[in-house]
Design an enzyme around this catalytic site. Structure first.
Site, PDB file in Angstrom:
ATOM      1  CG  HIS A 266      -1.770   1.187   1.422  1.00  0.00           C
ATOM      2  ND1 HIS A 266      -3.105   1.181   1.120  1.00  0.00           N
ATOM      3  CD2 HIS A 266      -1.499   2.440   1.870  1.00  0.00           C
ATOM      4  CE1 HIS A 266      -3.626   2.377   1.369  1.00  0.00           C
ATOM      5  NE2 HIS A 266      -2.664   3.166   1.835  1.00  0.00           N
ATOM      6  CD  GLU A 267       1.700   3.557   3.736  1.00  0.00           C
ATOM      7  OE1 GLU A 267       1.941   4.663   3.207  1.00  0.00           O
ATOM      8  OE2 GLU A 267       0.640   3.309   4.351  1.00  0.00           O
ATOM      9  CG  HIS A 270       0.294   6.254  -0.444  1.00  0.00           C
ATOM     10  ND1 HIS A 270      -0.735   6.994  -0.950  1.00  0.00           N
ATOM     11  CD2 HIS A 270      -0.218   5.593   0.639  1.00  0.00           C
ATOM     12  CE1 HIS A 270      -1.836   6.790  -0.200  1.00  0.00           C
ATOM     13  NE2 HIS A 270      -1.544   5.936   0.762  1.00  0.00           N
ATOM     14  CD  GLU A 296      -5.391   6.101   1.105  1.00  0.00           C
ATOM     15  OE1 GLU A 296      -5.689   4.905   1.008  1.00  0.00           O
ATOM     16  OE2 GLU A 296      -4.407   6.498   1.754  1.00  0.00           O
TER      17      GLU A 296
END
Ligand code: CO
Length: 501
Positions: A266-267, A270, A296
């Site tokens: 997830h990070e 980003h 997001e």
């Protein structure tokens, strides 16, 4: 002001770069504070960061900025990029300038206090203790909205800071459809009586092995370790100082690895976004994400659309088995189903991909009510619990796992929650378009050709920075406005397969 338009534009860019430098320094200090700092070092670090943030604030709100805004406003029609740049500078300037400084300072003190009160109230599961502070935070926000100007409704004004140009009308439409679709799907899952076995995801997994696995996978999907690094922190986060230095973190527990891994992916999503915002946008106030929702969408694209797909694991399964040989006895299909188990739960941060959006929609519905003045803070725990019962079929036993669950409102972060759910909707729509443009998408993922996918996202989203509003960006990327249909199709297809519905 100087004589020519070009000279003044150049001067303004140099000026904005100074603000970027200060903000970049504050971010480095903030990263260090969350990752490395010894306990006793925190108060002094907070002082240093407060000073630098103050200097940045002074630059952003100086009379010179006002002169630039007025100068460019008087120049008639501007080229597209300059126009966007000036609009952004003006918006930031007005956001701070329109609020009387003394009220703003009082608000900052209140939110600092209110956050620590919330922490204590949550520990003791005592909403009554926190309630008067929340009431004041809400009152301040309403006062500020009056200074800033009410858009369609009061909540729209707050929403605009995180999801520019998006309104309650937009959200009510898409969130209403999504809520009904998830509730219906959960009912079908529940009635099926089936649940994938996920017990094999528990065990002993050393931190070192987890870290190595995350690094290997995130590097392969496109996070550039020569312009980034992976560290550990209590809550995973990403912070970028510039496109060539974007840091990510995750949080490890030894008895299971999947949360740290998917959190890391997830990070990295980003991070990939931030690493691909062009350096040329430096000094334009547009070298950032289009919106929090778009940010997001990128993290959730990597975490959910890719990281929880069967094709992804067909490719990475040998890597997983090499790290954790016990998975040799588990099939890719069993593993895929285990990491997609969907189950109503009370805690947002632990929710699965399917139910997550319901947690967000509940918060959105509630904050919209208290900002638009439809309810009093006295009613919030009851409304919270009713919504959990209605949408998820479960009810918190106390305030700590109910209304006091999240830190956001105590710190004045109101209007931010929708971006999490919007991210899911944006990325399902992006996936739909991606499959149209790359028809062998599934094979591409299964072959581990992640560069093709990254290039597509860079082209459609990353390379534009904050030049376009989120709605414009989605329309440019997919040819249509935000449409909840794609997310609804995506979850129906996925969970029908996982649960054999
Ligand atoms: Co995120």
């Amino acid at each position: 002001m100087k004589a020519t338009f070009e000279e003044n534009l150049q001067d303004l860019k140099e000026y904005l770069k100074k603000i970027e430098y200060l903000n970049s320094a504050v971010s480095v200090l903030g990263w260090d504070m969350r990752v490395n700092i010894p306990e006793k070092g925190v108060p002094y670090r907070a002082e240093v960061m407060g000073y630098l943030a103050g200097e940045s604030y002074k630059l952003q709100t100086s009379d010179l900025v006002k002169e630039y805004i007025d100068y460019f406003a008087a120049q008639g029609e501007l080229d597209f990029l300059t126009d966007r740049m000036i609009k952004t500078v003006k918006k930031e300037y007005e956001k701070t300038k329109k609020v009387p400084e003394v009220r703003f300072m009082e608000y900052v003190s209140l939110t600092n206090l209110s956050e620590s009160i919330w922490e204590k109230a949550k520990e003791e599961s005592d909403y009554g203790f926190f309630k008067p502070y929340l009431d004041q935070v809400i009152a301040f926000n309403k006062e500020f909205i009056a200074y800033w100007g009410v858009k369609g409704c009061q909540y729209d004004t707050l929403l605009d800071f995180y999801e520019p140009d998006t309104t309650v009308d937009d959200l009510d439409r898409v969130f209403g459809e999504v809520r009904d679709a998830i509730v219906a799907l959960l009912k079908r899952i529940n009635e099926s009586g089936k649940a994938p076995d996920a017990s094999f995801l528990q065990g002993t997994f050393s931190v070192e092995s987890q870290k190595q696995l995350i690094q290997e996978i995130t590097a392969k999907i496109g996070y550039d370790y020569q312009a980034g690094r992976l560290d550990e922190s209590a809550h995973p986060f990403t912070t970028g100082f510039f496109k060539d230095d974007v840091r990510i973190t995750t949080n490890y527990v030894e008895h299971e690895f999947i949360n740290a891994l998917l959190g890391g992916i997830h990070e990295a999503g980003h991070g990939i976004y931030e690493q691909n915002i062009p350096a040329e946008l430096q000094g334009t106030a547009l070298r950032s994400a289009s919106s929090m929702g778009i940010h997001e969408s990128q993290s959730r694209f990597y975490e959910n659309i890719l990281g929880r797909s069967k094709e992804f694991w067909k490719y990475f399964y040998p890597t997983l088995v090499k790290t954790y040989p016990q998975f040799a006895d588990i099939s890719v299909d069993e593993f895929y189903k285990a990491i997609n188990k969907a189950e109503p739960s009370l805690v947002r941060t632990e929710a699965d991909e399917l139910t997550y959006s319901l947690h967000i929609i509940i918060r959105y519905e509630i904050e919209k009510m208290f900002i638009n003045g439809e309810v009093s803070v006295d009613d919030l725990p009851r409304i919270w619990n009713e919504k959990y019962r209605e949408y998820l079929g479960i009810e918190p036993a106390n305030d700590a796992e109910g209304i006091l669950q999240d830190v956001h409102w105590s710190g004045g972060l109101i209007g931010y929650f929708p971006s999490y759910a919007l991210g899911n909707l944006y990325n399902a729509q992006l996936l739909h378009q991606l499959k149209k443009e790359i028809p062998d998408y599934a094979q591409v993922v299964e072959n581990g050709e992640f560069g093709i996918i990254k290039d597509w996202l860079v082209e459609k989203i990353h390379k534009h920075g904050a030049v376009y509003m989120p709605a414009e960006l989605i329309k440019m990327a997919t040819g249509e406005e935000l449409n909840a249909k794609y997310f609804i199709e995506y979850i129906n297809d996925k969970y029908s397969e996982v649960y054999g519905l």
